[in-house]
Design an enzyme around this catalytic site. Structure first.
Site, short mmCIF file in Angstrom:
data_model
loop_
_atom_site.label_atom_id
_atom_site.label_comp_id
_atom_site.label_asym_id
_atom_site.label_seq_id
_atom_site.Cartn_x
_atom_site.Cartn_y
_atom_site.Cartn_z
N ILE A 80 0.86 -1.18 0.00
CA ILE A 80 0.00 0.00 0.00
C ILE A 80 0.90 1.23 0.00
CG2 ILE A 80 -1.79 1.29 1.26
CD1 ILE A 80 -2.70 -1.33 2.48
N TYR A 130 6.30 -1.55 -9.13
CA TYR A 130 5.51 -1.05 -10.25
C TYR A 130 6.41 -0.95 -11.47
CZ TYR A 130 1.17 0.27 -7.83
OH TYR A 130 -0.03 0.25 -7.17
N ASP A 158 -1.63 -5.26 -12.77
CA ASP A 158 -2.95 -4.74 -13.18
C ASP A 158 -3.04 -3.22 -13.08
OD1 ASP A 158 -2.92 -4.49 -10.44
OD2 ASP A 158 -4.80 -5.54 -10.09
N HIS A 258 -7.05 -5.72 -7.21
CA HIS A 258 -6.50 -4.45 -6.71
C HIS A 258 -7.46 -3.80 -5.71
CE1 HIS A 258 -2.95 -1.89 -7.91
NE2 HIS A 258 -3.56 -1.08 -7.05
#
Length: 367
Positions: A80, A130, A158, A258
């Site tokens: 997160i 990422y 995603d 997600h």
């Protein structure tokens, strides 16, 4: 939280009262009409497990091994971004609590503390990656994670493009000036701050600016070649993609939508899990996230084929209410509920959950 909450729902209520409305919307909202967000929770409510009796189980062993990491529970903290939105200690508080409870913490690319500072706390850490536009930064992050003894790399597959999160758009959500993506080479670039003009979500704009929009299986293979750590792919729902993940060197897959924050209309992770489990047939580990709010949810996920679950929003709710102690409270509640669920269903440990009979109740009869 002067009185210890007994449920995650009580922690959620306390967090909503403690956070500014726009921050509450950021952590708790989903994309578009939030259909998938609601589906995550509803899917768990439609699952029933048939307990076994006379098994002689009195003290279940809750331990598990996830992505090559020993854990006291079949749970890990999900990646997160920007923990310091919810408490000044941010990821450091979560790392301390996760270490105390003996569960892995997945540190996000967009964490608001440096990898080095989080690693100094100790405890098992995973690194979430990422797919950035700057491949040099990707290599730098992978090398830093390896040098700091992170246990695996979790590539989120995603996102981007960034989901259309209407609560944030309506709020014109901005990061406070003291919250940055601490691990990026230029953490302030592309980020609109509180008090600056503009109507769109600054988080969405920043994400689209720094992340490459065209992640492919070729890129997954490149990540596999560029790290010696176990590779986990997060955001898989289709069994065909799970099979491709195995073929491209993934050691584990996170069945995930997600948290209902990307494609609104996707199935709940736990609903997609059985078909994915059947397709991979034990060739990689399976984790699942989205909507986990009770220890019984963890048991349901295991019964449907998961090796463990990722915990997202509840951890941030605990952080918002009482920092490190709040996160400890959340993890302790889930540990107690899960241990009790194992005993009540006659399971000596997580592996025994695979033998439980699963039924699905009608939508108008939640269990």
């Amino acid at each position: 939280m002067p009185v210890r909450p007994l449920t995650i729902g009580e922690v959620e209520q306390a967090a909503e009262a403690a956070l500014p409305p726009e921050t509450w919307d950021f952590v708790s909202g989903g994309s578009d009409a939030e259909v998938t967000l609601r589906a995550n929770r509803a899917a768990f409510d439609r699952i029933a497990l048939t307990p076994r009796v006379l098994t002689g189980v009195t003290a279940p062993d809750t331990s598990a091994r996830l992505a090559g990491t020993d854990s006291t529970l079949p749970m890990a903290v999900a990646p997160i971004a920007y923990h310091r939105l919810y408490h000044p200690d941010g990821e450091l508080a979560v790392a301390r609590a996760a270490k105390t409870l003996g569960v892995p913490l997945t540190v996000a690319t967009l964490s608001s503390h440096r990898l080095e500072d989080i690693a100094a706390v100790g405890g098992p850490l995973w690194f979430q990656l990422y797919w950035l536009r700057d491949r040099g930064q990707i290599v730098d992050l992978l090398r830093r994670a390896e040098a700091l003894d992170f246990r695996c790399v979790m590539l989120t597959v995603d996102c981007p493009p960034y989901g259309r999160r209407l609560r944030d758009v309506r709020n014109g959500f901005r990061l406070p000036h003291d919250v940055v993506a601490a691990n990026l080479a230029d953490p302030h670039r592309h980020v609109a701050r509180a008090g600056e003009p503009g109507a769109a979500s600054a988080i969405a704009s920043h994400t689209d600016a720094i992340m490459h929009p065209a992640l492919s299986w070729r890129d997954v293979a490149w990540v596999r070649e560029n790290t010696r750590l176990p590779l986990v792919l997060k955001g898989v729902l289709d069994p065909r993609d799970a099979v491709l993940a195995v073929e491209h060197g993934a050691d584990a897959v996170v069945v995930s939508n997600h948290g209902g924050r990307q494609f609104d209309g996707a199935p709940a992770g736990v609903a997609a899990l059985p078909a994915v489990a059947e397709a991979v047939a034990g060739r990689c580990e399976l984790l699942v996230d989205g909507g986990v709010r009770h220890g019984t949810d963890v048991l349901k996920a295991l019964a449907l084929g998961a090796d463990g679950v990722l915990l997202g929003r509840p951890v941030m709710w605990g952080l918002a209410t009482d920092g490190e102690r709040g996160v400890e409270t959340v993890l302790t509640i889930l540990r107690e509920e899960f241990t009790h669920a194992l005993a009540l269903t006659g399971c000596a440990g997580p592996a025994a959950a695979r033998d439980l009979r699963v039924t699905h109740v009608r939508e108008d009869r939640p269990c």
